[in-house]
Design an enzyme around this catalytic site. Structure first.
Site, PDB file in Angstrom:
ATOM      1  N   PRO A   2       0.823  -1.203   0.000  1.00 12.21           N
ATOM      2  CA  PRO A   2       0.000   0.000   0.000  1.00 12.21           C
ATOM      3  C   PRO A   2       0.859   1.256   0.000  1.00 12.21           C
ATOM      4  CG  PRO A   2      -0.343  -1.296   2.008  1.00 12.21           C
ATOM      5  CD  PRO A   2       0.803  -1.873   1.297  1.00 12.21           C
ATOM      6  N   GLU A   3       0.527   2.184  -0.875  1.00  6.41           N
ATOM      7  CA  GLU A   3       1.177   3.486  -0.911  1.00  6.41           C
ATOM      8  C   GLU A   3       0.183   4.504  -0.360  1.00  6.41           C
ATOM      9  OE1 GLU A   3       3.162   4.204  -4.686  1.00  6.41           O
ATOM     10  OE2 GLU A   3       3.079   2.080  -5.161  1.00  6.41           O
ATOM     11  N   LYS A  58       2.742   6.760   4.450  1.00  6.54           N
ATOM     12  CA  LYS A  58       2.154   5.418   4.541  1.00  6.54           C
ATOM     13  C   LYS A  58       1.959   4.980   5.984  1.00  6.54           C
ATOM     14  CE  LYS A  58       4.963   4.678   0.463  1.00  6.54           C
ATOM     15  NZ  LYS A  58       6.224   4.082  -0.020  1.00  6.54           N
ATOM     16  N   ARG A 268      14.452  -2.916  -7.547  1.00  6.83           N
ATOM     17  CA  ARG A 268      13.021  -2.863  -7.801  1.00  6.83           C
ATOM     18  C   ARG A 268      12.798  -2.738  -9.296  1.00  6.83           C
ATOM     19  NH1 ARG A 268      10.434   0.446  -3.038  1.00  6.83           N
ATOM     20  NH2 ARG A 268       9.043  -1.292  -3.389  1.00  6.83           N
TER      21      ARG A 268
END
Length: 278
Positions: A2-3, A58, A268
DNA sequence: CATCGACCCTGCGGGC
DNA sequence: TGCCCGCAGGGTCGAT
């Protein structure tokens, strides 16, 4: 996972359902559910009334009628679900917050579910309203005191690539891997360009793009690809259909039809259009 | 200080 | 059918 938009969706859901409620008890079912640096055990919040639900980047926290707050971070796979006590426990249930009353007349628990166990809960002191663990990160762009000029100047001094800079929560908080790729695409900036080599307007455009995209995502209830992201009611958000590059390797760029590329860098994935983003 | 890599986990899908 | 690998939206820590 979740961002900012996903965490904000959860925050708003908790605000709707549990503000004014009293915490009866918290149980944990996994040792990592409690952050090791927690000031107090979770039992410290038993009996506390929930005054409000706050967020920076976050990080999420419950303000209580106490000197301390209950902080939650969802990590990569965390969910907070408002549920009835008779609903069967999820295999990845890590903590259960039982409430004294009935939420909106039916549910009475908030469940913390987290497959990968990178998320956590902790009891923390606050300084000028901000919990200890949150003091380490910078303001997010939806806070009124957010200073765009200062963030742009900060980034412009850096010798790293632009993408890790906007992911750095000490510079600006809330942006994660999805919205970083989307913002860079929108601003037509290649993720590996060195910050120093960009001008202030280009950096400003990246940040403003991230803000616009995150606003739209919040309206859509966040981004969900699968079972992993849910709001407090267990529902998925709709923003994944609006993503232009993230997860779209090989698909045509919505602007120029070139094939979207995916590269691995700084451990990433980055998705970008090789033609629009030089 | 700034930067980088390793590390913390579980589970999924693809290739063999 | 298995097995191994790469991959996943997060942050933290120590070395340099």
């Amino acid at each position: 996972m979740p961002e900012l938009p996903e965490v904000e969706t959860v925050r708003a859901g908790l605000e709707k359902y549990i503000v004014g409620q009293q915490i009866r008890n918290i149980e944990t079912f996994h040792p990592r559910a409690l952050k090791p640096s927690s000031l107090l055990p979770l039992s410290a919040v038993n009996g506390a009334k929930i005054n409000s639900i706050r967020r920076r980047g976050k990080f999420l926290w419950l303000e209580l009628d106490r000197e301390f707050v209950l902080v939650a971070h969802l990590g990569m796979s965390g969910q907070l679900l408002v549920q009835k006590s008779h609903v069967k426990d999820h295999p990845h249930l890590r903590a259960r917050i039982s409430l004294s009353g009935l939420i909106k007349g039916y549910a009475n628990e908030v469940r913390f579910i987290d497959q990968r166990t990178f998320g956590w809960l902790s009891v923390e002191q606050v300084f000028e309203g901000i919990p200890t663990s949150v003091l380490k990160i910078s303001k997010d762009p939806f806070e009124s005191e957010f200073d765009l000029r200062q963030v742009v100047t900060n980034i412009n001094r850096r010798k790293t690539a632009i993408k890790p800079a906007i992911l750095n929560q000490n510079i600006i908080s809330g942006i994660g891997n999805i919205y970083a790729d989307e913002a860079l695409w929108r601003a037509k900036i290649h993720p590996e360009i060195i910050c120093e080599d960009l001008n202030e307007n280009e950096i400003k455009k990246v940040i403003k793009s991230a803000i616009s995209i995150m606003k739209l995502s919040i309206k859509a209830g966040g981004t969900s690809f699968d079972e992993a992201y849910k709001n407090v009611n267990g529902e998925s958000g709709y923003f994944s259909r609006s993503l232009k590059v993230y997860g779209r390797e090989g698909e045509p760029c919505p602007r120029c039809r070139s094939k979207i590329r995916r590269i691995a860098f700084t451990n990433r994935s980055s998705h970008f259009c090789p033609r629009c983003q030089r």
